[in-house]
Design an enzyme around this catalytic site. Structure first.
Site, PDB file in Angstrom:
ATOM      1  N   TYR A  61     -36.842  -5.024  27.194  1.00  0.00           N
ATOM      2  CA  TYR A  61     -35.951  -4.397  28.154  1.00  0.00           C
ATOM      3  C   TYR A  61     -36.215  -2.853  28.283  1.00  0.00           C
ATOM      4  CZ  TYR A  61     -32.841  -8.481  28.606  1.00  0.00           C
ATOM      5  OH  TYR A  61     -32.490  -9.810  28.711  1.00  0.00           O
TER       6      TYR A  61
ATOM      7  N   PHE B 213     -25.503   0.427  28.752  1.00  0.00           N
ATOM      8  CA  PHE B 213     -25.393  -0.597  28.147  1.00  0.00           C
ATOM      9  C   PHE B 213     -26.758  -1.055  27.258  1.00  0.00           C
ATOM     10  CE2 PHE B 213     -26.693  -1.758  32.416  1.00  0.00           C
ATOM     11  CZ  PHE B 213     -28.052  -2.611  32.253  1.00  0.00           C
TER      12      PHE B 213
ATOM     13  N   GLU C  36     -44.304 -10.370  29.871  1.00  0.00           N
ATOM     14  CA  GLU C  36     -43.223 -10.914  28.861  1.00  0.00           C
ATOM     15  C   GLU C  36     -43.795 -11.846  28.052  1.00  0.00           C
ATOM     16  OE1 GLU C  36     -39.589  -9.325  31.786  1.00  0.00           O
ATOM     17  OE2 GLU C  36     -39.861 -11.699  31.650  1.00  0.00           O
TER      18      GLU C  36
ATOM     19  N   LYS D 123     -30.500 -16.821  25.733  1.00  0.00           N
ATOM     20  CA  LYS D 123     -30.215 -16.098  24.907  1.00  0.00           C
ATOM     21  C   LYS D 123     -29.266 -16.370  23.832  1.00  0.00           C
ATOM     22  CE  LYS D 123     -30.382 -12.376  28.752  1.00  0.00           C
ATOM     23  NZ  LYS D 123     -29.719 -11.528  29.633  1.00  0.00           N
TER      24      LYS D 123
ATOM     25  N   ARG E 103     -25.856 -19.201  35.191  1.00  0.00           N
ATOM     26  CA  ARG E 103     -24.747 -18.264  35.124  1.00  0.00           C
ATOM     27  C   ARG E 103     -23.374 -18.566  35.723  1.00  0.00           C
ATOM     28  NH1 ARG E 103     -29.018 -13.057  35.780  1.00  0.00           N
ATOM     29  NH2 ARG E 103     -29.917 -13.230  33.587  1.00  0.00           N
TER      30      ARG E 103
ATOM     31  N   ASN F 171     -24.781 -13.674  29.634  1.00  0.00           N
ATOM     32  CA  ASN F 171     -25.157 -14.300  30.456  1.00  0.00           C
ATOM     33  C   ASN F 171     -25.997 -15.146  30.490  1.00  0.00           C
ATOM     34  OD1 ASN F 171     -27.211 -12.360  30.431  1.00  0.00           O
ATOM     35  ND2 ASN F 171     -26.900 -11.542  32.463  1.00  0.00           N
TER      36      ASN F 171
ATOM     37  N   THR G  74     -27.149 -11.551  37.971  1.00  0.00           N
ATOM     38  CA  THR G  74     -26.843 -10.971  36.575  1.00  0.00           C
ATOM     39  C   THR G  74     -25.527 -10.975  36.204  1.00  0.00           C
ATOM     40  OG1 THR G  74     -28.718  -9.436  37.053  1.00  0.00           O
ATOM     41  CG2 THR G  74     -27.290  -8.668  35.509  1.00  0.00           C
TER      42      THR G  74
ATOM     43  N   ARG H  15     -35.258 -17.538  39.169  1.00  0.00           N
ATOM     44  CA  ARG H  15     -34.081 -16.774  39.370  1.00  0.00           C
ATOM     45  C   ARG H  15     -32.793 -17.294  40.083  1.00  0.00           C
ATOM     46  NH1 ARG H  15     -34.152 -11.414  36.926  1.00  0.00           N
ATOM     47  NH2 ARG H  15     -33.406 -10.598  38.791  1.00  0.00           N
TER      48      ARG H  15
ATOM     49  N   HIS I 110     -32.418 -15.625  30.369  1.00  0.00           N
ATOM     50  CA  HIS I 110     -33.398 -14.452  31.094  1.00  0.00           C
ATOM     51  C   HIS I 110     -34.464 -15.281  31.750  1.00  0.00           C
ATOM     52  CE1 HIS I 110     -36.232 -11.095  31.572  1.00  0.00           C
ATOM     53  NE2 HIS I 110     -36.969 -11.924  31.225  1.00  0.00           N
TER      54      HIS I 110
HETATM   55  P1  ADP Z   1     -31.387  -9.996  34.890  1.00  0.00           P
HETATM   56  O1  ADP Z   1     -31.460 -10.369  33.540  1.00  0.00           O
HETATM   57  O2  ADP Z   1     -30.513 -10.593  35.799  1.00  0.00           O
HETATM   58  O3  ADP Z   1     -32.871  -9.709  35.521  1.00  0.00           O
HETATM   59  P2  ADP Z   1     -31.283  -6.792  34.558  1.00  0.00           P
HETATM   60  O4  ADP Z   1     -32.593  -6.969  34.254  1.00  0.00           O
HETATM   61  O5  ADP Z   1     -30.818  -5.908  35.606  1.00  0.00           O
HETATM   62  O6  ADP Z   1     -30.808  -8.430  35.062  1.00  0.00           O
HETATM   63  O7  ADP Z   1     -30.461  -6.681  33.116  1.00  0.00           O
HETATM   64  C1  ADP Z   1     -31.065  -7.126  31.727  1.00  0.00           C
HETATM   65  C2  ADP Z   1     -29.864  -7.515  31.292  1.00  0.00           C
HETATM   66  O8  ADP Z   1     -29.159  -6.518  30.842  1.00  0.00           O
HETATM   67  C3  ADP Z   1     -28.900  -8.699  32.040  1.00  0.00           C
HETATM   68  O9  ADP Z   1     -29.243  -9.981  31.894  1.00  0.00           O
HETATM   69  C4  ADP Z   1     -27.558  -8.454  31.063  1.00  0.00           C
HETATM   70  O10 ADP Z   1     -27.530  -9.044  29.971  1.00  0.00           O
HETATM   71  C5  ADP Z   1     -27.700  -7.027  30.720  1.00  0.00           C
HETATM   72  N1  ADP Z   1     -26.801  -5.907  31.735  1.00  0.00           N
HETATM   73  C6  ADP Z   1     -27.379  -5.774  32.898  1.00  0.00           C
HETATM   74  N2  ADP Z   1     -26.445  -5.096  33.576  1.00  0.00           N
HETATM   75  C7  ADP Z   1     -25.394  -5.011  32.605  1.00  0.00           C
HETATM   76  C8  ADP Z   1     -24.021  -4.206  32.551  1.00  0.00           C
HETATM   77  N3  ADP Z   1     -23.722  -3.557  33.788  1.00  0.00           N
HETATM   78  N4  ADP Z   1     -23.205  -4.246  31.688  1.00  0.00           N
HETATM   79  C9  ADP Z   1     -23.586  -4.968  30.507  1.00  0.00           C
HETATM   80  N5  ADP Z   1     -24.870  -5.729  30.451  1.00  0.00           N
HETATM   81  C10 ADP Z   1     -25.825  -5.612  31.562  1.00  0.00           C
END
Ligand code: ADP
Length: 169
Positions: A69, A77, A146, A29, A122, A132, A111, A105, A135
């Site tokens: 997304y 968010f 994707e 990212k 992370r 974070n 996350t 993962r 992805h």
């Molecule tokens: P991951 O990337 O671990 O698969 P998710 O698919 O749940 O997680 O969410 C996608 C992305 O959205 C996360 O990597 C993070 O950057 C952002 N995100 C998720 N939850 C939150 C949150 N509670 N507050 C801010 N950003 C979030």
């Protein structure tokens, strides 16, 4: 793909599933790029033994960030997430190998980086979910979705590392 002369096949790219393989879409990212973590992050997937099939530095358009997304579009968010993803260049990658989606993962970590184990990307490099660093696809089906979103026909390379017999039996 092995030829009698020992050369590896480097032929047309592919955006379809090979039954014998699994692929994940991994993306560094904008914060990971800005903070100079590109080499370290790529190195972790290389050292694990997965095969790099696609790689590019890319400025994400708004609509692509929203589509990527789309499952999260009702979350509070979501606007900040899209703004974050388009805020600077990302590094788009396709990594391939047995179990690569779940393994990536684990290498990436939880996350919320405060819940991510030390030794994960992370866990080592981040503090908040909204920064974070990386992805990774959450299922093989989402991986293929994707990859098709982020890469065009011709941007992936169909090759096998010559070390493969030393990584897979
Ligand atoms: P991951 O990337 O671990 O698969 P998710 O698919 O749940 O997680 O969410 C996608 C992305 O959205 C996360 O990597 C993070 O950057 C952002 N995100 C998720 N939850 C939150 C949150 N509670 N507050 C801010 N950003 C979030």
């Amino acid at each position: 793909g092995r030829r009698p002369n020992g050369q590896q096949r480097i032929s047309s790219s592919r955006l379809t599933v090979n039954a014998a393989s699994e692929r994940s879409y991994i993306m560094i990212k904008p914060d990971g790029v800005q903070r100079g973590l590109v080499g370290d992050i790529i190195s972790r997937f290389e050292r694990k033994g997965f095969a790099l099939k696609g790689l590019k530095l890319f400025q994400t358009p708004q609509d692509l960030a929203e589509e990527h997304y789309s499952e999260l579009k009702e979350r509070p968010f979501f606007p900040a997430l899209v703004k974050y993803i388009v805020s600077g260049p990302v590094v788009c990658m396709v990594w391939e190998g047995p179990g690569v989606v779940a393994s990536a993962r684990k290498l990436i970590g939880a996350t919320n980086p405060l819940n991510a184990e030390p030794g994960t990307i992370r866990g080592d490099f981040a503090i908040v979910s909204g920064r974070n660093v990386v992805h990774g696809s959450d299922s093989p089906a989402n991986g293929e979705r994707e990859i098709a979103l982020w890469f065009k026909e011709g941007e992936l390379v169909d090759w096998e590392p010559t070390v493969l017999p030393w990584v897979l039996e």
